[in-house]
Each structure stands twice: as C-alpha cells, then as structure tokens.
Design an enzyme around this catalytic site. Structure first.
Site, PDB file in Angstrom:
ATOM      1  N   ASP A 239       0.882  -1.175   0.000  1.00 60.78           N
ATOM      2  CA  ASP A 239       0.000   0.000   0.000  1.00 60.78           C
ATOM      3  C   ASP A 239       0.918   1.222   0.000  1.00 60.78           C
ATOM      4  O   ASP A 239       2.050   1.132  -0.481  1.00 60.78           O
ATOM      5  CB  ASP A 239      -0.949  -0.064   1.218  1.00 60.78           C
ATOM      6  CG  ASP A 239      -2.246   0.712   0.991  1.00 60.78           C
ATOM      7  OD1 ASP A 239      -2.181   1.822   0.428  1.00 60.78           O
ATOM      8  OD2 ASP A 239      -3.320   0.231   1.390  1.00 60.78           O
ATOM      9  N   GLY A 264       4.607  -0.442  -4.260  1.00 56.91           N
ATOM     10  CA  GLY A 264       3.773   0.227  -3.268  1.00 56.91           C
ATOM     11  C   GLY A 264       2.918   1.254  -3.955  1.00 56.91           C
ATOM     12  O   GLY A 264       2.931   1.364  -5.189  1.00 56.91           O
ATOM     13  N   HIS A 265       2.155   2.003  -3.160  1.00 63.91           N
ATOM     14  CA  HIS A 265       1.255   2.989  -3.753  1.00 63.91           C
ATOM     15  C   HIS A 265       1.835   4.401  -3.727  1.00 63.91           C
ATOM     16  O   HIS A 265       1.149   5.365  -4.026  1.00 63.91           O
ATOM     17  CB  HIS A 265      -0.121   2.942  -3.072  1.00 63.91           C
ATOM     18  CG  HIS A 265      -0.836   1.626  -3.253  1.00 63.91           C
ATOM     19  ND1 HIS A 265      -2.099   1.388  -2.802  1.00 63.91           N
ATOM     20  CD2 HIS A 265      -0.431   0.475  -3.852  1.00 63.91           C
ATOM     21  CE1 HIS A 265      -2.453   0.140  -3.116  1.00 63.91           C
ATOM     22  NE2 HIS A 265      -1.450  -0.427  -3.747  1.00 63.91           N
ATOM     23  N   GLY A 266       3.119   4.517  -3.324  1.00 58.86           N
ATOM     24  CA  GLY A 266       3.819   5.772  -3.498  1.00 58.86           C
ATOM     25  C   GLY A 266       3.957   6.645  -2.261  1.00 58.86           C
ATOM     26  O   GLY A 266       3.670   6.250  -1.148  1.00 58.86           O
TER      27      GLY A 266
END
Ligand SMILES: *[C@@H]1O[C@H](CO)[C@@H](O)[C@H](O)[C@H]1NC(C)=O
Length: 402
Positions: A239, A264-266
C-alpha cells in the site's frame, strides 16, 4: 528566480513556516544494552516483555541472535529494543494473542479495531527500535486455528466490503522523540508503522520489504504528528510506501530525505487531512515500480488544507501515475472540502510515460501547484481540472534507470 516562486517563498517567510522537521536530526546511535537475550525459536512473549519492563531508562533490551516468537509487546518510556543482525523477532500467528477483548481479531467486521498492535509505544519519551535485525509480522502465514493468512483476510474484507481485524506491526501514540534505526520490517498483517499524535519521530536507515500484493500494509504513516524525519529508508510494500495523514490533529514539519521506494502505492499525503497537513519537504527520492508517485488524495468526507509541500530531486521509473493531486479520491460526500495549495515540484524526472492528474474541487477552489525543472517522458497523459499551475513541464526525459 521565478516571480511566483519568489512570492511563495516570501509568503512562507512572513507566515514563519519552515517546510521541514524543525529539530536538527543526525544519525541515531544504538543505546547500550541492559540485558542480552538469545532466541530459542519458541514463543517468548513473557521473557521479552519482562526484560523491557525491567530495563533502565536510556538502555535497550538486546535480542542478540536466533529467532524469537512473540505476542504483543509494549516498549516503556525511555527504553529501547535492539534487534541485532541475524536476530529475528516474529509476531505470533495466533489472532487470540492480539485480541482486544471482543474475540474479533482475525475476523471481519465493520470497524476493524479488534487487534492490538504487535509492538506498542504509547505515552513514551525517548523510546526506539534499533539494529540490523528483522521484525517479521508473518502476514502471509496461515493464522492459528484459521484456514487463511492475515493478508487473505484483508482480501476477503475487500470483496465483502468489511474491515479486517489484523494487527499493525508498530504503533506509536502520544509520544515524544521516538526513533527507528536500521531495522528491517517485513510482512506486517496491516500497517507497518503508524505514529499518532507524536512530536519528534525519526525513521533512519529502515528497510520495509513486503510483497506488493499484501493489502493495507502501509510502510510509514505519520498521523496528527509533528517534527518527523524519514531518511535513508528503503520501502517496498502493498500500500502507500509513506502516507502522511491528519485525521485527528494537524501534521506538520515533516522531512522525507534520501529514500528509495520499490513496489507500493507511493509517496502519499491523505486521504484523511481534516486537520491540515503543512510544511512537508520531500527531497531526493527514487520511486521504482510504484503505482503512484507523488500523490495527495482526499475527498469531501475527510478533506482539509494541504499546503507548503515541496518535492525536490525526485526520479521515477515504471510509475503509472507519477503525480496525482486528487481532491475527489472517492465519491464520499460531506463538508470537509479538500484544498491543496503551495505544492511545489522542483527537479522532477519521470523516465517512463504515465498519467499526471491535477484535479481540484471547483474553479473557486483549484489545486495550486508550481513546476520547475519537471521532465517527463513523451507519450504521458496530463489531465487537469480546476487547477492553477505555474511553471511548465518538458516532455524530454530519457534514460533507463534513476
Ligand atoms: C518541533 O521542534 C522544535 C525544535 O526542536 C520545537 O521548538 C517545537 O516545539 C517542536 N514542535 C512540537 C509540536 O513538539
């Protein structure tokens, strides 16, 4: 100097805002040991907790080598945990060990608050977790007495529109001067590190290494906290690699320096920003293979003011959505209107084509961003709506690695 930049800078000075951690932070030092333990591979919650509870302030319980298995642990104020290289501290796979008392840990319900974290630091000053060893949340292992893992439970929650009751790995709350240094964290059943209402938090040289498919396993989440430094970390997870939130109190004076993000989502701010996020500096960051790059996300149910955010020297490779300023992250309604202004992008290089989104609420409340030296790959999509953007980008990025 750009005129708009000069104005932004002088406004920042007028308001006394400094976009970084106000402490002077240097490389942490591992405290001396109060006691040294060898892991047996067996369950040792009581042994470790007793060592922590009787350790004198300023010292650390040293897990010297071997594998330790444990249920929830609390690190007292002033005391630290030192997991040495080669030592592994594994979270128990038994949901009963983490249950908050309602017998819901390891199940789905509507609030997902049924499990204690693996490690709790609460009301503490000068506590830390140090060393080159590993803390393993065992999120992918089958839970004791269940037919699935913590991560499968999190997937079920998504399809059934419920919340999973799964422990966070490290929860820091109402604390001061907390340090994570060199430690490797992996396979958390839920968020890896959350720091809530904490002033003075440093994560330095921390590695987070968890599969991209492990749902809701945020890397490091400062929430309602101030004076935060996240430096020299390597974060890959399922995430947000980092998510700065402000759902319960303002978050400000945050420095994110010299980090590398893998899957990941940054690098995120939001979605909860009700109490405001400001004075954030992200300097020297590489993102390789994240879904989002630099993202600020919120909606009308949890919006607020996000201002004074500066991204400098950022390189991205294989990132689908390199920049996302999204005030309508979900369709949830409400009166908490997101406002994003004073968002600056300096020396940004994006080596693969992606979608750039600047999406404000309305023309009277646009997202306001400044671009300087922003180089993106040709073939990218640039989508703006209710956005006031000063400066330009160039579609001239080249190269195969950051
Ligand atoms: C942040 O750090 C500065 C400098 O040490 C200090 O003066 C300030 O009180 C800190 N802020 C909070 C909220 O603790």
């Amino acid at each position: 100097m750009h005129i708009s930049l000069a104005i932004a800078l002088s406004l920042a000075i007028l308001h006394g805002a400094v976009a970084k951690d106000l402490r002077s932070v240097s490389e942490p030092k591992i405290p001396a040991a109060c006691t040294s333990l060898q892991g047996t591979g067996k369950e040792e919650t009581a042994v470790i907790q007793k060592a922590l509870s009787s350790c004198s302030k300023g010292k650390a319980v040293h897990l010297a080598s071997g594998t330790f298995v444990s249920g929830p642990l609390t690190i007292p104020s002033g005391v630290s945990l030192w997991v040495d290289s080669g030592a592994v501290l594994k979270a128990s796979t038994n949901p009963k060990d983490f249950d908050e008392g309602k017998n819901t840990c390891g199940t789905l319900d509507n609030d997902g608050k049924g499990c204690k974290p693996f490690i709790t630091i609460k009301g503490a000053t000068g506590t830390g977790i140090y060393g080159k060893g590993t803390i393993d949340g065992q999120g992918g292992q089958t839970m004791t007495g269940k037919g699935e893992s913590w991560w499968q439970l999190a997937r079920d929650a998504q399809t059934k529109k419920k919340k999973q009751n799964a422990p966070r790995l490290i929860q820091i709350e109402n604390s001061k001067d907390i340090t994570l240094y060199l430690i490797t964290l992996k396979n958390s059943p839920n968020f890896h590190v959350a720091s809530k209402s904490t002033n003075g938090f440093t994560a330095w040289g921390v590695t987070i290494n968890t599969p991209g498919t492990a749902r809701n396993t945020d890397g490091i989440d400062p929430m309602g906290s101030q004076n935060i430094t996240i430096a020299h970390c390597n974060i890959a997870t399922g995430d947000d690699n980092v998510a700065i939130k402000a759902g319960n109190a303002p978050t400000k004076h945050v420095s994110i320096l010299n980090n590398k993000f893998g899957v990941g989502h940054g690098m995120s701010i939001g979605s909860e920003v009700n109490d405001g996020v400001s004075d954030v500096t992200v300097t020297t960051l590489t993102l390789d293979g994240t879904t989002n790059g630099l993202r600020i996300k919120s909606d009308k149910s949890r919006g607020g003011l996000v201002s004074g955010v500066t991204y400098t020297n950022v390189c991205m490779y294989n990132v689908k959505n390199p920049i996302v300023l999204n005030t309508q992250y979900s369709s949830s309604g409400g009166s908490h209107i997101p406002t994003f202004k004073g968002i600056t992008f300096n020396n940004i290089k994006v080596l693969t084509a992606g979608t750039f989104t600047f999406d404000g609420i309305s023309d009277s409340n646009p997202v306001e961003a400044t671009l300087s030296n922003v180089h993106i790959k040709s073939g990218s999509k640039w989508v703006t709506s209710h956005a006031k953007i000063s400066g330009k980008y160039a579609e001239d990025a080249s190269g195969n690695s950051c």
